[in-house]
Motif scaffolding. Structure first.
Motif, short mmCIF file in Angstrom:
data_model
loop_
_atom_site.label_atom_id
_atom_site.label_comp_id
_atom_site.label_asym_id
_atom_site.label_seq_id
_atom_site.Cartn_x
_atom_site.Cartn_y
_atom_site.Cartn_z
N GLY A 72 65.22 46.92 28.17
CA GLY A 72 64.63 45.89 27.33
C GLY A 72 65.64 45.16 26.47
O GLY A 72 65.46 43.99 26.10
N SER A 73 66.74 45.82 26.14
CA SER A 73 67.75 45.21 25.26
C SER A 73 68.54 44.13 25.98
O SER A 73 69.09 43.23 25.32
N ILE A 74 68.62 44.20 27.29
CA ILE A 74 69.48 43.25 28.02
C ILE A 74 68.99 41.82 27.82
O ILE A 74 69.75 40.93 27.42
N PRO A 85 58.60 46.06 24.00
CA PRO A 85 58.30 45.90 22.57
C PRO A 85 59.39 46.48 21.68
O PRO A 85 59.71 45.91 20.64
N ALA A 86 59.96 47.62 22.07
CA ALA A 86 60.98 48.26 21.23
C ALA A 86 62.23 47.40 21.11
O ALA A 86 62.97 47.50 20.14
N ALA A 87 62.47 46.55 22.09
CA ALA A 87 63.68 45.71 22.07
C ALA A 87 63.53 44.49 21.17
O ALA A 87 64.48 43.73 21.00
N ALA A 88 62.34 44.30 20.60
CA ALA A 88 62.14 43.16 19.70
C ALA A 88 63.13 43.23 18.53
O ALA A 88 63.69 42.22 18.11
N MET A 89 63.35 44.45 18.01
CA MET A 89 64.29 44.60 16.90
C MET A 89 65.73 44.37 17.37
O MET A 89 66.56 43.89 16.61
N THR A 90 66.02 44.72 18.61
CA THR A 90 67.37 44.52 19.14
C THR A 90 67.72 43.04 19.19
O THR A 90 68.85 42.64 18.96
N ALA A 91 66.71 42.21 19.48
CA ALA A 91 66.93 40.77 19.58
C ALA A 91 67.36 40.17 18.23
O ALA A 91 68.05 39.15 18.20
N VAL A 92 66.96 40.81 17.14
CA VAL A 92 67.24 40.28 15.81
C VAL A 92 68.74 40.09 15.58
O VAL A 92 69.18 39.11 15.01
N ILE A 270 58.36 51.75 16.70
CA ILE A 270 58.39 52.21 15.31
C ILE A 270 59.74 52.87 15.02
O ILE A 270 60.32 52.69 13.95
N GLY A 271 60.24 53.63 15.98
CA GLY A 271 61.54 54.28 15.81
C GLY A 271 62.64 53.28 15.55
O GLY A 271 63.46 53.46 14.64
N SER A 272 62.66 52.20 16.32
CA SER A 272 63.74 51.22 16.14
C SER A 272 63.59 50.47 14.82
O SER A 272 64.58 50.13 14.18
N ILE A 273 62.33 50.23 14.38
CA ILE A 273 62.12 49.54 13.09
C ILE A 273 62.66 50.39 11.94
O ILE A 273 63.40 49.92 11.07
N ILE A 274 62.26 51.66 11.94
CA ILE A 274 62.66 52.54 10.84
C ILE A 274 64.18 52.78 10.85
O ILE A 274 64.84 52.76 9.80
N ALA A 275 64.74 52.98 12.03
CA ALA A 275 66.20 53.20 12.12
C ALA A 275 66.95 51.97 11.65
O ALA A 275 67.93 52.06 10.91
N TYR A 276 66.50 50.79 12.06
CA TYR A 276 67.15 49.54 11.67
C TYR A 276 67.17 49.40 10.15
O TYR A 276 68.20 49.06 9.54
N ASN A 277 66.01 49.71 9.53
CA ASN A 277 65.93 49.59 8.08
C ASN A 277 66.86 50.56 7.39
O ASN A 277 67.57 50.20 6.44
#
Lengths: 492, 154
Positions: A72-74, A85-92, A270-277
């Motif tokens: 998803g990150s690619i 959905p988890a890659a949404a934060m990666t796009a930021v 949720i994991g990627s959101i919390i880790a990012y924060n």
């Protein structure tokens, strides 16, 4: 040791190894394609595993699951179109890196972090399955609500200078999640009698609209010939020294992802959101987040792949799925006459240790495939925006349609695209809305269930130690973010 | 930007009022006496939106006008592309995947100044890729019939 030898010997044939290669390859493509994700890929493959032996079947499915979380990150990094959905934060942070001509660095940090996160959670799965399973069953509606609120609180820290607009965007996201059938009473809410809204607004079409379609609209209106200067396109590699300097953040992200993965229903998003924060909060360069931070990409990818091992903890030890994909995996296991739960470790150690070995091997093969794929994906980055924009629209269209086989989802995607375009024009951040869409359902349902349990008393949220701790951290985090923002110059 | 913020704020307040009024029709069951009814949560969110929107409008009003307005760029092309996208949306199930997608993609590429021959080649390649990967390999369902209503498919 005996059990390990048993597990490793399961892979000493060509079929499981071939299955891992096939699973990783398919997983990367499935993850990269918007509209497809790990649960879809696993569900599609299950019928093909019926004739295979248990270990080969598990090798195929688990490899796909692992690789899809990375895949998803690619597209998130290269074309601002999160594949999962988890890659949404990666796009930021991933896409801004591409705009700076550093797509190669972003893709490399993504694969390295994903592999580390995956291997880390596998080690935790092996060493601490049983005690960690006890954590999983401690989570009830009260704790889920507090976890959701904690996740929402990161909005304040992510929207420096724009916290009020960020909160507004999040609130609109929460409102969108109330559309559909009320989960507790069955009432129709804001459906206007349209059957396509009875199940609510799916996250994926909205995410595709907000990220991909709004970007397509931007390309159309700005008539960009090149997304960035040809001379600035690089295939920068990540040096070992730079990667080593991120080791603490990498470890923290992996721990967060593993723990979130263990909690049933709290998946990779949720994991990627919390880790990012968390990583942003403790970073030496928090101002770079959202503008192309390697650390931001690393945090998301390590966390979302770490949820894979975490999600297998409650599955193997308690027979409770830790994520949507593991819920589907239960079906695959039962087809092979394997029943996950407390007795699995004693009755079928060959399967358990075979799973551990598969996860190790799949992560290593994914690393190799990911590194080899970087050159290919960098070619995509060089394609003219005039050609890329319609193709992104086409892929997103198909992705949104295949989710439920409904043209209504495509309509929602286009509306979300328009909304995203207008929001960006008026300087409203998209990320808070995305976070609210991920967490909104969990927050409302958990809140109402908790209040049913407590007979309407809000004290239940502070009498639970886990909940109280989460809410305390939330309040401190929010207060600090708003205080820091009020002290800095006004934003437009 | 100040005027835009005030307009957006006003629209959000209207949205909140509409949600508040709309939620009045959500029936609360007898079990909901001491807990949230279906209307409570949407109304809480709507009320908070109204509060934050008014706050944002006040904040914008007190900020000196910066003369900056959003740049809309080539809005005519955007409108045209939106029409094409809507065309694909409306014809995808009626005309079938192949004609709808091919025509829409070709038009979008042409609007964005891609040469006609390239438009045709790229669209054809894309449609073929989707068919092979999604339909044949992954066995996903796409509307494959060509104008099903016209040709009488069941």
């Amino acid at each position: 040791m005996e059990n390990w030898m048993l597990g490793v010997s399961q892979l000493a044939h060509w079929q499981p190894i071939l299955a891992i290669f096939a699973g990783v390859t398919m997983g990367i493509f499935v993850g990269a394609m918007p509209g497809l994700s790990a649960p879809t890929g696993v569900a599609l493959l299950i019928p093909f595993t019926y004739g295979l032996n248990p270990i080969t079947s598990l090798a195929l499915l688990l490899s796909l699951y692992t690789a899809a979380e990375y895949g998803g990150s690619i597209t998130a990094i290269t074309i601002a179109t999160p594949g999962t959905p988890a890659a949404a934060m990666t796009a930021v942070d991933g896409y801004p890196l591409t705009q700076k001509g550093q797509a190669g660095r972003a893709l490399r940090i993504s694969i390295y972090s994903s592999t580390f996160g995956g291997l880390f959670s596998t080690i935790i799965l092996i060493l601490f399955s049983i005690p960690l399973a006890r954590v999983a069953i401690e989570f009830g509606p009260v704790e889920y609500f507090s976890l959701g609120v904690f996740g929402l609180s990161i909005i304040a820290s992510l929207t420096r200078g724009l916290w009020l607009k960020g909160i507004l965007a999040a609130l609109v996201g929460l409102l969108i999640k109330t559309i559909g059938t009320d989960p507790l009473t069955g009432n129709q809410r804001f459906t206007f009698g349209w059957p396509l809204l009875w199940d609510g607004v799916s996250f994926l079409p909205v995410m595709l609209g907000l990220f991909a379609i709004s970007e397509v609209f931007f390309v159309i209106t700005t008539e960009t010939k090149r997304r960035f200067s040809e001379t600035s396109i690089t295939t920068d590699k990540i040096s070992w020294a730079e990667f080593w300097s991120l080791r603490k953040s990498l470890l923290r992200s992996s721990i967060i992802g593993t723990i979130v993965g263990i909690v049933p229903g709290a998946g990779a998003s949720i994991g990627s959101i919390i880790a990012y924060n968390e990583i942003r909060r403790t970073s030496k360069n928090p101002e770079e987040f959202g503008k192309g931070s390697i650390e931001g990409v690393m945090a998301c990818e390590a966390a979302n792949n770490a949820t894979v091992g975490g999600a297998l903890v409650p599955l193997l030890t308690l027979g409770i799925p830790g994520s949507g994909t593991t819920a589907i995996l239960i079906g695959a296991l039962m087809m092979q006459n394997i029943f996950p739960g407390p007795l699995l470790f004693s009755r079928r150690p060959d399967i358990v240790y075979g799973i551990f070995t598969i996860l190790f091997v799949a992560n290593i093969i994914m690393l190799g495939a990911g590194i080899l794929g970087v050159r290919f994906w960098l070619r995509v980055v060089r394609v003219s925006p005039s050609i890329l924009a319609p193709l992104i629209f086409g892929i997103s269209f198909i992705g949104a349609y295949t989710l439920n086989g409904s043209i209504g989802d495509v309509g929602i995607m286009l509306l979300a695209g328009l909304l995203g375009f207008i929001m960006r024009k008026f300087n409203y951040p998209l990320l808070p809305m995305v976070i609210a869409l991920v967490l909104g359902y969990m927050v409302e349902v958990s809140l109402r269930r908790a209040l049913i349990l407590s007979d309407g008393s809000f004290l239940i949220f502070v009498t639970s130690p886990l909940s109280a701790a989460l809410l305390f951290i939330t309040v401190i985090s929010l207060a600090w973010a708003i205080y820091r923002d009020l002290k800095s110059p006004q934003a437009p | 930007m100040r005027r835009g913020d005030i307009v957006i704020g006003g629209l959000l307040v209207l949205l909140s009022v509409a949600v508040w009024v709309g939620a009045a029709s959500f029936e609360a069951g007898t079990a909901m006496v001491k807990t949230f009814s279906p209307a409570y949560y949407p109304r809480f969110v709507a009320g908070t939106i109204a509060f934050c929107a008014i706050l944002n409008m006040l904040r914008s009003y007190r900020t000196p006008a910066d003369g900056i307005a959003p740049e809309w760029g080539n809005w005519r092309k955007l409108l045209l592309c939106t029409v094409v996208m809507t065309f694909q949306l409306l014809t995808f199930e009626e005309a079938g995947f192949f004609p709808s997608t091919w025509v829409s993609l070709t038009l979008l590429l042409w609007i964005l100044n891609v040469r006609p021959v390239r438009c045709i080649l790229i669209s054809s390649g894309f449609v073929l890729f989707i068919y092979l990967f999604f339909v044949r390999l992954l066995q996903l369902q796409l509307p494959m019939e060509f104008f099903p209503a016209f040709f009488g498919y069941s």
